[in-house]
Design an enzyme around this catalytic site. Sequence first.
Site, PDB file in Angstrom:
ATOM      1  N   PHE A  97      28.565  49.121  48.410  1.00 46.34           N
ATOM      2  CA  PHE A  97      28.839  47.685  48.352  1.00 46.34           C
ATOM      3  C   PHE A  97      30.306  47.372  48.116  1.00 46.34           C
ATOM      4  O   PHE A  97      30.803  46.300  48.469  1.00 46.34           O
ATOM      5  CB  PHE A  97      27.979  47.028  47.257  1.00 46.34           C
ATOM      6  CG  PHE A  97      28.505  47.161  45.852  1.00 46.34           C
ATOM      7  CD1 PHE A  97      29.282  46.164  45.282  1.00 46.34           C
ATOM      8  CD2 PHE A  97      28.206  48.280  45.081  1.00 46.34           C
ATOM      9  CE1 PHE A  97      29.769  46.272  43.987  1.00 46.34           C
ATOM     10  CE2 PHE A  97      28.679  48.395  43.799  1.00 46.34           C
ATOM     11  CZ  PHE A  97      29.463  47.389  43.234  1.00 46.34           C
ATOM     12  N   LYS A  98      31.032  48.313  47.552  1.00 45.12           N
ATOM     13  CA  LYS A  98      32.411  48.048  47.192  1.00 45.12           C
ATOM     14  C   LYS A  98      33.331  47.972  48.406  1.00 45.12           C
ATOM     15  O   LYS A  98      34.485  47.563  48.287  1.00 45.12           O
ATOM     16  CB  LYS A  98      32.893  49.082  46.179  1.00 45.12           C
ATOM     17  CG  LYS A  98      32.116  48.919  44.868  1.00 45.12           C
ATOM     18  CD  LYS A  98      32.439  49.959  43.827  1.00 45.12           C
ATOM     19  CE  LYS A  98      31.562  49.730  42.596  1.00 45.12           C
ATOM     20  NZ  LYS A  98      31.807  50.677  41.526  1.00 45.12           N
ATOM     21  N   ASP A  99      32.802  48.334  49.576  1.00 45.27           N
ATOM     22  CA  ASP A  99      33.573  48.126  50.802  1.00 45.27           C
ATOM     23  C   ASP A  99      33.934  46.655  50.976  1.00 45.27           C
ATOM     24  O   ASP A  99      34.999  46.322  51.489  1.00 45.27           O
ATOM     25  CB  ASP A  99      32.769  48.590  52.030  1.00 45.27           C
ATOM     26  CG  ASP A  99      32.734  50.100  52.163  1.00 45.27           C
ATOM     27  OD1 ASP A  99      33.758  50.741  51.871  1.00 45.27           O
ATOM     28  OD2 ASP A  99      31.690  50.636  52.558  1.00 45.27           O
ATOM     29  N   ALA A 147      36.810  45.820  48.315  1.00 50.60           N
ATOM     30  CA  ALA A 147      37.997  46.666  48.469  1.00 50.60           C
ATOM     31  C   ALA A 147      38.740  46.356  49.761  1.00 50.60           C
ATOM     32  O   ALA A 147      39.972  46.325  49.795  1.00 50.60           O
ATOM     33  CB  ALA A 147      37.593  48.137  48.427  1.00 50.60           C
ATOM     34  N   THR A 161      33.764  52.991  43.764  1.00 56.89           N
ATOM     35  CA  THR A 161      34.955  52.154  43.887  1.00 56.89           C
ATOM     36  C   THR A 161      36.104  52.914  44.528  1.00 56.89           C
ATOM     37  O   THR A 161      36.762  52.428  45.448  1.00 56.89           O
ATOM     38  CB  THR A 161      35.400  51.625  42.506  1.00 56.89           C
ATOM     39  OG1 THR A 161      34.421  50.726  42.016  1.00 56.89           O
ATOM     40  CG2 THR A 161      36.731  50.892  42.612  1.00 56.89           C
TER      41      THR A 161
END
Length: 431
Positions: free
Chosen positions: A106-108, A111, A139
């Site tokens: 999900f951190k795509d 970021a 992350t």
Amino acid sequence: MNYYSTNNKELRYSFKEAVIKGLSPDKGLFFPVAIPKLDEQFFRELPWKSIAEIGFEVAKHFVGDDINESDLKKICDEVFNFPIPLVKVEEGVYSLELFHGPTCAFKDVGARFMSRCLSAFAKQNKEEVRILVATSGDTGSAVANGFLGVEGVSVIILYPKGKVSKIQEQQLTTMGQNIKALEVEGTFDDCQALVKTAFADKDLNQKMNLTSANSINIARLLPQSFYYFYALGQLNEKSREVIVSVPSGNYGNLTGGLLAKQMGLPIESFVASANRNKIVPDYLDHGKYEPKASVQTISNAMDVGAPSNFARMMEIYQENHSDIIEDIKGAWFSDDETKEVMKDVYEREAYILDPHGAVGYLGLKKYLNKEKQVGIFLETAHPAKFKETVESVIKKEVSVPKYLLECLKKKKNSRVISKYFDDFKNFLLNE
């Protein structure tokens, strides 16, 4: 839009200043002076909007004049170019699959958005930015991928030695170019403490332009509100209340959902779903916030004992515990419970949960009233990132996406450092 520090509400910063600084000089987190209320037409049109269109419509309220609307739209179109499907798991229960981006986590979302914002600001300032990022798993790889090869930006990733999965470690340590990885002999909380101490060190900040890519950075946090709007647009549920369960570590993901609710998104309540690192569920139960040393679990990205975004949650509710527990329920689960539900859901529904999504599913089931409510839980990482754990539970081979397979073939390149700040400072000054 201006921002203040959670430690000093009198200070004011622009979006650009908040993104570049990452953390306020007084170690506070940046928070918007006002949370905008979005108009009814926006909500009516959600079922027909793409995630890029939603991201642009929400982000423009927070970015202001620091990025013009034309460039902001280009950023959103470029960043949000992968699917985020809402998948029905069983009657009344849906999984929001956030792992279809380039690093399968999900951190795509946050970021990639942050990388484009920082790149734009670095070009404006003609000054190199050095990003420090602590990671408990996903992350680091999302940040590394988002910033790989970006001109004017270098990235240093700190992760706890021996406490991330094999695939996660390969993602962190095989990028090269402008990405460096440090294995810290300690926990994620030690990594996070090193980063925060570096931001407060006057000597370092005089010599280099430091910022963060954790969810403490406002440009990482804000995009995590976008997919809640997108989820409800896909759900398009009219007859029942919506409850959302969020597997939580540093609580950026939950804070993003709370911001969406403050902007007017009709989510009835949230579940803060945790593993044995149950600091926030304990606070919700007893009204006392007591950070503790983190303990290792199979849902390692949630192994956080002092979650930074708790300060932002307090800002949203002005530290009013009775208001907080109206909107947020707490739940925590052991590794055994997590494994048991992974096995059960696979056998019943042929749906593969990763250990983090499994915690989210458990939290949702604890509070969901199917007569009155429909539930969404967040699936935050591809099950293949925890291949050994998942396969040992469901007794079936998990297919690995091509990107992750390629990471496994590459040579690891990292450096081991202690958890003491002097060692980290020496590395930064001499690297």
